[in-house]
Enzyme design. Structure first.
Site, PDB file in Angstrom:
ATOM      1  N   ASP A  91       3.007   9.215  -2.006  1.00  0.00           N
ATOM      2  CA  ASP A  91       4.238   8.694  -2.645  1.00  0.00           C
ATOM      3  C   ASP A  91       3.637   8.037  -4.048  1.00  0.00           C
ATOM      4  OD1 ASP A  91       6.238   8.898  -0.698  1.00  0.00           O
ATOM      5  OD2 ASP A  91       5.205   7.643   0.666  1.00  0.00           O
ATOM      6  N   HIS A 118      -3.004   4.858   4.258  1.00  0.00           N
ATOM      7  CA  HIS A 118      -2.666   5.806   5.387  1.00  0.00           C
ATOM      8  C   HIS A 118      -3.145   5.525   6.723  1.00  0.00           C
ATOM      9  CE1 HIS A 118      -0.788   9.446   7.031  1.00  0.00           C
ATOM     10  NE2 HIS A 118       0.046   9.532   6.112  1.00  0.00           N
ATOM     11  N   HIS A 167       7.188   3.810   4.755  1.00  0.00           N
ATOM     12  CA  HIS A 167       7.291   5.272   5.048  1.00  0.00           C
ATOM     13  C   HIS A 167       7.777   5.902   3.919  1.00  0.00           C
ATOM     14  CE1 HIS A 167       7.241   8.786   7.287  1.00  0.00           C
ATOM     15  NE2 HIS A 167       8.299   8.669   8.049  1.00  0.00           N
TER      16      HIS A 167
HETATM   17  N1  CMC Z   1      -2.319  -2.307  -0.197  1.00  0.00           N
HETATM   18  C1  CMC Z   1      -3.168  -3.373   0.388  1.00  0.00           C
HETATM   19  N2  CMC Z   1      -3.760  -3.502   1.381  1.00  0.00           N
HETATM   20  C2  CMC Z   1      -3.296  -2.419   2.358  1.00  0.00           C
HETATM   21  C3  CMC Z   1      -2.539  -1.496   2.491  1.00  0.00           C
HETATM   22  C4  CMC Z   1      -1.852  -1.522   0.717  1.00  0.00           C
HETATM   23  N3  CMC Z   1      -1.082  -0.327   0.514  1.00  0.00           N
HETATM   24  N4  CMC Z   1      -2.134  -0.698   3.260  1.00  0.00           N
HETATM   25  C5  CMC Z   1      -3.147  -1.305   4.261  1.00  0.00           C
HETATM   26  N5  CMC Z   1      -3.680  -2.416   3.553  1.00  0.00           N
HETATM   27  C6  CMC Z   1      -4.760  -3.427   4.272  1.00  0.00           C
HETATM   28  C7  CMC Z   1      -4.115  -4.128   5.431  1.00  0.00           C
HETATM   29  O1  CMC Z   1      -3.722  -5.252   4.787  1.00  0.00           O
HETATM   30  C8  CMC Z   1      -5.106  -4.436   6.409  1.00  0.00           C
HETATM   31  O2  CMC Z   1      -6.039  -5.280   5.751  1.00  0.00           O
HETATM   32  P1  CMC Z   1      -6.872  -6.177   6.854  1.00  0.00           P
HETATM   33  O3  CMC Z   1      -7.755  -5.589   7.784  1.00  0.00           O
HETATM   34  O4  CMC Z   1      -7.656  -7.018   5.894  1.00  0.00           O
HETATM   35  O5  CMC Z   1      -5.648  -6.924   7.701  1.00  0.00           O
HETATM   36  C9  CMC Z   1      -5.944  -2.912   6.291  1.00  0.00           C
HETATM   37  O6  CMC Z   1      -5.366  -2.404   5.009  1.00  0.00           O
HETATM   38  C10 CMC Z   1      -5.433  -1.908   7.409  1.00  0.00           C
HETATM   39  O7  CMC Z   1      -3.792  -1.910   7.367  1.00  0.00           O
HETATM   40  P2  CMC Z   1      -2.829  -1.607   8.306  1.00  0.00           P
HETATM   41  O8  CMC Z   1      -1.522  -1.916   7.889  1.00  0.00           O
HETATM   42  O9  CMC Z   1      -3.296  -1.867   9.688  1.00  0.00           O
HETATM   43  O10 CMC Z   1      -2.778   0.150   8.462  1.00  0.00           O
HETATM   44  P3  CMC Z   1      -1.628   0.913   9.033  1.00  0.00           P
HETATM   45  O11 CMC Z   1      -2.375   2.033   9.398  1.00  0.00           O
HETATM   46  O12 CMC Z   1      -0.944   0.340   9.992  1.00  0.00           O
HETATM   47  O13 CMC Z   1      -0.690   1.362   7.732  1.00  0.00           O
HETATM   48  C11 CMC Z   1       0.406   2.023   5.978  1.00  0.00           C
HETATM   49  C12 CMC Z   1      -0.512   2.364   7.060  1.00  0.00           C
HETATM   50  C13 CMC Z   1       0.756   3.410   5.203  1.00  0.00           C
HETATM   51  C14 CMC Z   1       1.884   1.774   6.420  1.00  0.00           C
HETATM   52  C15 CMC Z   1      -0.042   0.987   4.971  1.00  0.00           C
HETATM   53  O14 CMC Z   1      -1.414   1.446   4.247  1.00  0.00           O
HETATM   54  C16 CMC Z   1       0.758   0.699   3.790  1.00  0.00           C
HETATM   55  O15 CMC Z   1       1.751  -0.401   4.102  1.00  0.00           O
HETATM   56  N6  CMC Z   1       0.961   1.307   2.568  1.00  0.00           N
HETATM   57  C17 CMC Z   1       1.827   1.084   1.709  1.00  0.00           C
HETATM   58  C18 CMC Z   1       3.002   1.561   1.860  1.00  0.00           C
HETATM   59  C19 CMC Z   1       2.850   3.172   1.575  1.00  0.00           C
HETATM   60  O16 CMC Z   1       2.486   3.706   0.467  1.00  0.00           O
HETATM   61  N7  CMC Z   1       3.536   4.049   2.621  1.00  0.00           N
HETATM   62  C20 CMC Z   1       3.400   5.403   2.389  1.00  0.00           C
HETATM   63  C21 CMC Z   1       2.563   6.138   3.435  1.00  0.00           C
HETATM   64  S1  CMC Z   1       2.414   7.832   3.137  1.00  0.00           S
HETATM   65  C22 CMC Z   1       3.843   8.800   3.216  1.00  0.00           C
HETATM   66  C23 CMC Z   1       4.602   8.245   4.414  1.00  0.00           C
HETATM   67  O17 CMC Z   1       4.496   8.126   5.153  1.00  0.00           O
HETATM   68  O18 CMC Z   1       5.714   8.295   4.042  1.00  0.00           O
END
Ligand code: CMC
Length: 433
Positions: A368, A312, A273
């Site tokens: 971010d 996201h 986050h």
């Molecule tokens: N890099 C590589 N793969 C990713 C990433 C990433 N940053 N984000 C998601 N994935 C993949 C994940 O491995 C999954 O793949 P698979 O279907 O093969 O298992 C798929 O994409 C769906 O991911 P998820 O974890 O189910 O998605 P989510 O909606 O639960 O998570 C998130 C959203 C923002 C937590 C995630 O995208 C992430 O960890 N991003 C990196 C951290 C980040 O930049 N966070 C800031 C978010 S924006 C501002 C804020 O909220 O603070």
């Protein structure tokens, strides 16, 4: 959504029993989860629930503050598009808008700015609290603690039913966040604290408290002051995300706004986050040169690493905040010089936008990804990045908290579980185990 010649209901057939149910469909394609409870096989059953880890498809509240249209990459505060606010408004005007629902007129804005400016001082005992932290304490840990500690200075804040009292506390928190952040930074640096300067703008005052050395007044470059103001506008609210939901959940037990917000800040701190901006910078630093990008991307594709600053839950298109930040970054770099990590960031983005792994998963840069590069160019240490997210997000947390407090439909947050543990069994005395 209302359709002609159709009923706004949903018919459900339980194939276990053959029984039919009809539940109301409300505006926005919503059914009430409680309407599922009547669905039972036996009269003595608890009734049906929806299972939704991570709340991926559960509306926890109604809200009138912020709307994210994730498929289209749209963000609006009180109906105003983020692009227009970032271009034409100021952070405190946006804060007023988010808190009150409408843009202020000149006098309303002047009064609001005056109030926020005159609540920036913190009780001197807060300095004693900061003294207890080690020199290398993370700024977020200090912030979370000192915001909670403020509740002990304002015990009347408990009276959350009184709108006037709520208003005073909201102004206080908003006004004191930059002071607490700057003090945390000065503690870390071992520098004397710089007290708030009432003649400066919200962001200039913050920069002054952080970076002023000696007797001379610190004059932030107008372009940097404006860039920080824009970044604050972009971070002011983002509807029902992890920390805002934490704010609403904690606040639903009707505690004071300081302790409640301290919990929201803890939720923000994590790397998925608000800690992501710090994690991005550490990731770019670790990659070091563009030559190392292929190996890094391989580890992402193998699922060993995440590309921080990408992806996201709600946006399945380019995060509109990232677009604005990328533009602001160019203006900042004109003043500060180019951040050498920018080349790595741009190359990561170029690869991600065309590669199957990322395209298939809708992974676009989020807020971010580029913010950290600006912060670093402006001289902020990485530990302060999540704090730079928390300061403006204070507005959203408090607006959402107040909306929750006065919402007659809200009750204490208390979800259900699907229990998969051991069924009842008798205690076994130690000798018999
Ligand atoms: N890099 C590589 N793969 C990713 C990433 C990433 N940053 N984000 C998601 N994935 C993949 C994940 O491995 C999954 O793949 P698979 O279907 O093969 O298992 C798929 O994409 C769906 O991911 P998820 O974890 O189910 O998605 P989510 O909606 O639960 O998570 C998130 C959203 C923002 C937590 C995630 O995208 C992430 O960890 N991003 C990196 C951290 C980040 O930049 N966070 C800031 C978010 S924006 C501002 C804020 O909220 O603070």
């Amino acid at each position: 959504m209302s359709h002609h010649n159709a009923k706004d209901t949903l018919s459900i057939t339980d194939n276990r029993t053959g029984r039919q149910y009809e539940v109301d469909v409300r505006e926005g394609d919503v059914i009430r989860a409680m309407d599922l409870r009547q669905i039972k096989v036996n009269e003595s059953d608890f009734g049906m629930m929806a299972y939704d880890p991570g709340f991926t498809n559960t509306a926890f509240t109604t809200s009138r503050i912020t709307e994210v249209k994730g498929g289209k990459g749209i963000l609006e505060y009180r109906g105003y598009p983020i692009e227009q606010l970032a271009e034409q408004s100021s952070f405190l005007e946006v804060a007023y808008l988010i808190l009150n629902g409408e843009l202020p007129d000149r006098r309303e804005l002047d009064d609001f700015v005056h109030e926020v400016t005159y609540h920036t001082y913190v009780h001197e005992n807060v300095l004693t609290i900061l003294q207890g932290f080690r020199y290398d304490a993370h700024a977020m840990g200090m912030m979370i603690s000192t915001v909670a500690a403020l509740s002990t200075f304002y015990p009347e804040a408990k009276n959350i039913e009184d709108p006037a009292n709520r208003r005073v506390q909201i102004i206080r928190v908003l006004a004191k966040m930059p002071t607490l952040a700057a003090f945390a930074y000065r503690h870390h640096k071992g520098l004397p604290y710089v007290y708030p300067e009432n003649g400066l703008s919200y962001t200039a005052n913050f920069l002054n408290m952080l970076f002023r050395i000696g007797g001379r007044e610190y004059q932030p470059h107008p372009a940097l002051e404006r860039a920080l103001d824009i970044l604050f506008i972009l971070h002011a609210d983002h509807e029902q995300n992890c920390s805002t939901t934490a704010m609403r959940v904690i606040g639903s037990s009707r505690g004071d706004p300081y302790c409640t917000m301290s919990g929201a800040m803890a939720a923000l701190y994590g790397p998925l986050h608000g800690g992501a901006n710090e994690a991005v910078l550490r990731m770019l630093t670790e990659i070091g040169t563009t030559d190392n990008i292929p190996a890094f991307m391989d580890s992402v594709r193998r699922g060993e690493r995440r590309l921080m600053g990408f992806g996201h839950r709600v946006y399945k298109a380019y995060d509109p905040r990232a677009t604005i930040i990328k533009r602001a970054a160019d203006e900042v770099f004109e003043v500060t010089g180019r951040n050498p990590l920018l080349d790595i960031a741009l190359e990561l983005e170029r690869i991600a936008l065309q590669e199957e792994y990322f395209v298939k998963r809708n992974l676009y840069p989020n807020v971010d990804f580029y913010s950290g590069l600006i912060y670093q160019a402006m001289g902020f240490p990485v530990e302060l990045f999540p704090v730079l997210f928390a300061i403006p997000r204070t507005v959203g947390w408090l607006a959402q908290w107040e909306e929750m407090v006065v919402d007659p439909e809200q009750r204490i947050a208390r979800p259900r579980q699907v229990f998969r543990g051991h069924p009842r069994r008798d205690y076994v005395p130690m000798e018999s185990r």
